[in-house]
Design an enzyme around this catalytic site. Sequence first.
Site, PDB file in Angstrom:
ATOM      1  N   PRO A 112      -3.013  -7.469  -5.396  1.00 50.88           N
ATOM      2  CA  PRO A 112      -4.074  -7.821  -6.600  1.00 50.88           C
ATOM      3  C   PRO A 112      -5.057  -6.557  -6.664  1.00 50.88           C
ATOM      4  CG  PRO A 112      -3.498  -9.181  -4.785  1.00 50.88           C
ATOM      5  CD  PRO A 112      -2.748  -8.206  -4.641  1.00 50.88           C
TER       6      PRO A 112
ATOM      7  N   ALA B  51      -7.946  -4.970  -8.306  1.00 48.31           N
ATOM      8  CA  ALA B  51      -9.152  -4.083  -8.311  1.00 48.31           C
ATOM      9  C   ALA B  51      -9.271  -5.157  -7.311  1.00 48.31           C
ATOM     10  CB  ALA B  51      -9.888  -4.146  -9.255  1.00 48.31           C
ATOM     11  N   GLY B  52      -9.090  -5.769  -6.004  1.00 52.45           N
ATOM     12  CA  GLY B  52      -9.022  -6.440  -5.509  1.00 52.45           C
ATOM     13  C   GLY B  52      -9.834  -6.472  -3.885  1.00 52.45           C
ATOM     14  N   GLY B  53      -9.789  -4.690  -3.306  1.00 45.72           N
ATOM     15  CA  GLY B  53     -10.893  -4.870  -2.347  1.00 45.72           C
ATOM     16  C   GLY B  53      -9.131  -4.363  -1.357  1.00 45.72           C
TER      17      GLY B  53
ATOM     18  N   LYS C 225      -3.632  -3.364   2.025  1.00 44.49           N
ATOM     19  CA  LYS C 225      -4.297  -3.440   3.817  1.00 44.49           C
ATOM     20  C   LYS C 225      -5.506  -4.748   3.589  1.00 44.49           C
ATOM     21  CE  LYS C 225      -7.925  -1.050   2.466  1.00 44.49           C
ATOM     22  NZ  LYS C 225      -9.793  -1.271   1.655  1.00 44.49           N
TER      23      LYS C 225
ATOM     24  N   GLY D  73      -4.736  -1.810  -4.040  1.00 43.57           N
ATOM     25  CA  GLY D  73      -3.323  -1.742  -4.446  1.00 43.57           C
ATOM     26  C   GLY D  73      -3.352  -0.172  -5.229  1.00 43.57           C
ATOM     27  N   GLY D  74      -4.202   0.702  -6.066  1.00 39.27           N
ATOM     28  CA  GLY D  74      -4.570   2.041  -6.572  1.00 39.27           C
ATOM     29  C   GLY D  74      -3.170   2.790  -5.489  1.00 39.27           C
ATOM     30  N   SER D  75      -4.475   2.607  -4.481  1.00 37.15           N
ATOM     31  CA  SER D  75      -4.149   3.869  -3.062  1.00 37.15           C
ATOM     32  C   SER D  75      -2.185   3.604  -2.593  1.00 37.15           C
ATOM     33  CB  SER D  75      -5.226   3.177  -1.815  1.00 37.15           C
ATOM     34  OG  SER D  75      -6.872   3.899  -2.061  1.00 37.15           O
ATOM     35  N   ALA D  76      -1.954   2.619  -2.219  1.00 40.99           N
ATOM     36  CA  ALA D  76      -1.206   2.374  -2.065  1.00 40.99           C
ATOM     37  C   ALA D  76       0.053   2.523  -2.678  1.00 40.99           C
ATOM     38  CB  ALA D  76      -0.261   1.218  -1.960  1.00 40.99           C
TER      39      ALA D  76
ATOM     40  N   ASP E 156      -8.763   5.895   1.374  1.00 44.18           N
ATOM     41  CA  ASP E 156      -7.939   4.825   1.491  1.00 44.18           C
ATOM     42  C   ASP E 156      -6.320   4.962   1.831  1.00 44.18           C
ATOM     43  OD1 ASP E 156      -9.238   3.307   2.443  1.00 44.18           O
ATOM     44  OD2 ASP E 156      -9.922   1.946   0.019  1.00 44.18           O
TER      45      ASP E 156
END
Length: 311
Positions: free
Chosen positions: A94, A96-98, A8, A101-104, A136
């Site tokens: 990516p 740690a990108g904002g 996102k 990704g972790g939430s996805a 997120d």
Amino acid sequence: MQANAPGKLNITLAVGAPDERGYHPLHTIFQAVNVYETVSVRPASQWTVKTFAGETELQFVDPHEHLAVRAVHALFARFRLLGAASIHVHKRIPIAGGMAGGSADAAAALVATRATFGLPLGDNELLEVARSLGADVPFCLLGGTALGRRYGDKLESIPDTPTRHWVFARAHRGLSTPEVFRTFDHLVSQGRQAASLAVAAGVDTDMELAPLEPDVKRALYDTEPVSLGKIMFNDLQQAAFQLRPELAGTVQAALSEGALAAQVSGSGPTVVALAASAEEAQRIGRALQELPQVAGMLVTSGPGKGAEVGP
Ligand code: C5P
């Protein structure tokens, strides 16, 4: 079974003053993009997790910190499932990108686990579990475009917005989210940054979702992307610039190349730019790739789909 969940960006991100836990209330317009994490979950006799970015296997220092693992554990606990699961994560967002990704990973893991074990769990209940995993995660379940209130987890879908073209410029090193929020607080306390959100003055964060302002709504639905560019902002941007001054150069370069808007994505350090077309996005991406502070770029579009079972 496996499931996909999107990354996102925050088209707008207003941040209020921290609550007693140190968490900051948000008012944000999310848009999912067409970049997906894929998570597969299989019943197994032992817990295992493998995470790949392309062909490269990524190592997590503590697998319990992996949001996909926490998501599967949460459903095992809720349904008192016996045994274990083997989890496979294919990353495209990516780290740690904002871009969440972790939430996805967590959102895809929830949907994959529900499907694999045939859990009788409605979408609303799944959202509830998602909320307990991170702010997120509910949006990564929902996808599309949405207004997020409270900590970004109280969502109202904004359906059928037109396709937008986005360029993401990755940085070489990640940025710590808590540090960005702390820097934001510091800038506010020094009067160098106005918290744009009314919650700074102590508004009830559980209040009902306010409708979108008419000009913001118009911009979201305008088929011409120029007006969308005009409403974009990110209250965390100054804090990210303070910690990584070179990010201001990335934003400036995107604008010089003709991006309709460019800003730090979420808490950074990724920078996102809105392009007028898919071709423009490719061209801006190639130009940004030349910058020494840019580790790589990703050209994509939104809104993307929410988490769903799929190939
Ligand atoms: O959501 P996430 O786990 O990435 O948040 C990491 C940290 O960022 C939190 O522990 C908190 O310090 C800060 N944060 C915040 N307000 C938010 C989201 C995160 O202060 N809305």
